[in-house]
Design a protein around this motif. Structure first.
Motif, PDB file in Angstrom:
ATOM      1  N   TYR A 251     -57.365  14.924 -48.999  1.00 36.50           N
ATOM      2  CA  TYR A 251     -58.181  14.013 -48.645  1.00 36.50           C
ATOM      3  C   TYR A 251     -59.576  14.238 -48.312  1.00 36.50           C
ATOM      4  O   TYR A 251     -59.889  14.394 -47.109  1.00 36.50           O
ATOM      5  N   PRO A 252     -60.582  14.966 -49.268  1.00 35.37           N
ATOM      6  CA  PRO A 252     -61.800  15.327 -48.956  1.00 35.37           C
ATOM      7  C   PRO A 252     -62.626  14.479 -48.257  1.00 35.37           C
ATOM      8  O   PRO A 252     -63.335  14.749 -47.443  1.00 35.37           O
ATOM      9  N   GLY A 293     -55.707  11.875 -40.750  1.00 35.23           N
ATOM     10  CA  GLY A 293     -54.578  13.288 -40.470  1.00 35.23           C
ATOM     11  C   GLY A 293     -54.582  12.893 -38.918  1.00 35.23           C
ATOM     12  O   GLY A 293     -55.563  13.147 -38.328  1.00 35.23           O
ATOM     13  N   VAL A 294     -53.330  13.093 -38.354  1.00 30.23           N
ATOM     14  CA  VAL A 294     -53.170  12.967 -36.725  1.00 30.23           C
ATOM     15  C   VAL A 294     -52.173  14.210 -36.320  1.00 30.23           C
ATOM     16  O   VAL A 294     -51.435  14.396 -36.971  1.00 30.23           O
ATOM     17  N   VAL A 301     -47.444   8.651 -34.495  1.00 31.08           N
ATOM     18  CA  VAL A 301     -48.167   8.429 -35.765  1.00 31.08           C
ATOM     19  C   VAL A 301     -47.477   7.451 -36.542  1.00 31.08           C
ATOM     20  O   VAL A 301     -48.093   6.939 -37.166  1.00 31.08           O
ATOM     21  N   ALA A 302     -46.258   7.420 -36.617  1.00 25.83           N
ATOM     22  CA  ALA A 302     -45.484   6.481 -37.494  1.00 25.83           C
ATOM     23  C   ALA A 302     -45.823   5.045 -37.253  1.00 25.83           C
ATOM     24  O   ALA A 302     -45.993   4.293 -38.085  1.00 25.83           O
ATOM     25  N   ARG A 303     -45.978   4.876 -36.010  1.00 22.46           N
ATOM     26  CA  ARG A 303     -46.105   3.554 -35.367  1.00 22.46           C
ATOM     27  C   ARG A 303     -47.672   3.205 -35.707  1.00 22.46           C
ATOM     28  O   ARG A 303     -47.865   1.948 -36.162  1.00 22.46           O
ATOM     29  N   LEU A 304     -48.810   4.185 -35.586  1.00 24.29           N
ATOM     30  CA  LEU A 304     -49.977   3.799 -36.050  1.00 24.29           C
ATOM     31  C   LEU A 304     -50.082   3.698 -37.551  1.00 24.29           C
ATOM     32  O   LEU A 304     -50.721   2.632 -38.002  1.00 24.29           O
ATOM     33  N   ALA A 305     -49.301   4.276 -38.201  1.00 21.23           N
ATOM     34  CA  ALA A 305     -49.145   4.095 -39.683  1.00 21.23           C
ATOM     35  C   ALA A 305     -48.857   2.581 -40.078  1.00 21.23           C
ATOM     36  O   ALA A 305     -49.217   1.779 -40.808  1.00 21.23           O
ATOM     37  N   ALA A 306     -47.781   2.152 -39.301  1.00 16.52           N
ATOM     38  CA  ALA A 306     -47.075   0.758 -39.624  1.00 16.52           C
ATOM     39  C   ALA A 306     -48.201  -0.189 -38.992  1.00 16.52           C
ATOM     40  O   ALA A 306     -48.079  -1.343 -39.911  1.00 16.52           O
ATOM     41  N   LYS A 311     -54.711   1.644 -44.075  1.00 19.46           N
ATOM     42  CA  LYS A 311     -55.245   2.941 -43.941  1.00 19.46           C
ATOM     43  C   LYS A 311     -54.190   3.846 -44.223  1.00 19.46           C
ATOM     44  O   LYS A 311     -53.080   3.613 -44.125  1.00 19.46           O
ATOM     45  N   HIS A 312     -54.484   5.039 -44.540  1.00 23.57           N
ATOM     46  CA  HIS A 312     -53.498   6.121 -44.975  1.00 23.57           C
ATOM     47  C   HIS A 312     -53.654   6.852 -43.662  1.00 23.57           C
ATOM     48  O   HIS A 312     -54.411   7.524 -43.637  1.00 23.57           O
ATOM     49  N   ILE A 313     -52.243   7.100 -42.947  1.00 25.03           N
ATOM     50  CA  ILE A 313     -52.211   7.576 -41.521  1.00 25.03           C
ATOM     51  C   ILE A 313     -51.044   8.711 -41.825  1.00 25.03           C
ATOM     52  O   ILE A 313     -50.029   8.063 -42.308  1.00 25.03           O
TER      53      ILE A 313
END
Ligand code: SF4
Length: 372
Positions: A251-252, A293-294, A301-306, A311-313
């Protein structure tokens, strides 16, 4: 209610909701960001250890059920009234980092360091809360929240203070004002939080030796500004520069945010770093379509992604690693302690002995008086 729960988990969750309703205002459930979703959904407040300690201090609930680890529940007990009970749903939920500094080890190191540096013990000061004069030089102890109540008591009695990852810089500033220009701070148990915070304040890593019990300092203590205990978090030390480089290849245009319990090389390779609340705010502030990237615990992290499907987290560590002790708080344990509270029993109560309450409270109150 979360439809991804199994029938058994759903039944437990529904029972927790019933029990919570029964206990009403008598109950406060606190949940740390690293808890699993099936716990977080029942928390009255979700936060990091700093925010949750404030919520405990402000609460008048009779029962405070702390869905976190042992040292957090101890701090909540210290900050609440004697008429309130703090309950940890699983008594085995400790913290491997906190266990890396025992009172005996710190007391032994304290005597050795005072002897080797010639610094004074702030216990001798009549007003340890006031900044010292330029001619004085003290060793001021600072403990991370992730430590036992016995260590917080040691710190309080020796003119020191507690910090969290949210306020470490303000706390170190406070400590330096009380150590003097030629004084030093003994920081425990997490070497990485101490080193990252010191470096961000402009202190050379040469002036931050590490102290290992039974071995001693990694380099001379003369002129040292922060003496770092050797402890670390087994979850955050897994995040590496190489993981960040690999993320940037994929992910540049992506950005990386990590926790300050990560090694300093990792923190320097990231775009930003900070406490769990900082990481949440950072992700929230990123525009839709961002790739982030976290470097922190996977449940968060999984909760943030949900929460941010636009966004791609992703977690920097492909070998996904939850905090094993935070994970010990299973919903079945939460249900069990609530059942027993409803029956008039107080199970799994965390009680800090009165002999160490006063010093620990002093160290915590000093922390709470400092702005983030
Ligand atoms: S994430 Fe690390 S510091 Fe936090 S409770 Fe787990 S082992 Fe302790």
């Amino acid at each position: 209610m979360d439809t991804t729960l199994s029938p058994e988990e759903k039944a437990i969750s529904e029972r927790i909701v019933e029990l919570k309703a029964k206990l009403g205002d008598e109950l406060l459930i606190l949940g740390h960001h690293y808890q699993r979703d099936s716990i977080v959904m029942h928390a009255d407040f979700l936060g990091d250890s700093f925010m949750l300690s404030q919520k405990a201090a402000q609460s008048s609930a009779k029962y405070i059920v702390f869905c976190g680890v042992h040292f957090m529940a101890e701090s909540a007990d210290i900050l609440t009234a004697d008429t309130q009970s703090v309950v940890l749903p699983n008594l085995r939920a400790g913290c491997s980092m906190a266990d890396m500094a025992t009172l005996e080890e710190v007391e032994e190191a304290w005597v050795d360091i005072l002897h080797q540096t010639g610094l004074n013990d702030p216990i001798l000061r009549t007003s340890p809360d006031e900044p010292c004069s330029e001619s004085e030089a003290y060793l001021v102890p600072v403990t991370y929240m992730n430590s036992s109540a016995a260590l917080k008591d040691f710190v309080g009695r020796h003119g020191g203070i507690v910090c969290t990852s949210s306020n470490a810089e303000g706390v170190l500033q406070w400590a330096f004002e009380r150590a003097g220009q030629n004084g030093a701070v003994l920081f425990f148990p997490d070497q990485h939080l101490g080193r990252n915070t010191g470096a961000n304040m402009g202190i050379s890593t040469d002036l931050m030796p590490t102290w290992t019990p039974k071995i001693g300092p990694s380099s001379s203590l003369q002129g040292a500004r922060i003496i770092l205990w050797h402890g670390f978090c087994s979850v955050h030390k897994r995040f590496t520069v190489s993981q960040i480089e690999q993320f940037r290849v994929r992910y540049p245009d992506g950005v990386v945010v990590v926790h300050p319990e990560c090694p300093i090389e990792t923190v320097h390779a990231a775009d930003a770093y900070g406490s769990t609340n900082f990481i949440r705010d950072y992700v929230n502030s990123m525009p839709s379509g961002s790739q982030i990237g976290v470097g922190t615990e996977i449940n968060m992290v999984a909760r943030l992604a949900a929460e941010h499907p636009d966004k791609h987290i992703e977690c920097l560590d492909a070998e996904i690693c939850p905090c094993s002790t935070m994970y010990m708080i299973h919903p079945a344990y939460l249900m069990d302690v609530l059942e027993r509270l409803c029956e008039g029993e107080v199970p799994n109560q965390i009680t800090v002995p009165p002999s160490i309450q006063q010093g620990a409270l002093l160290a915590l109150q000093r922390m709470l008086s400092i702005p983030k």
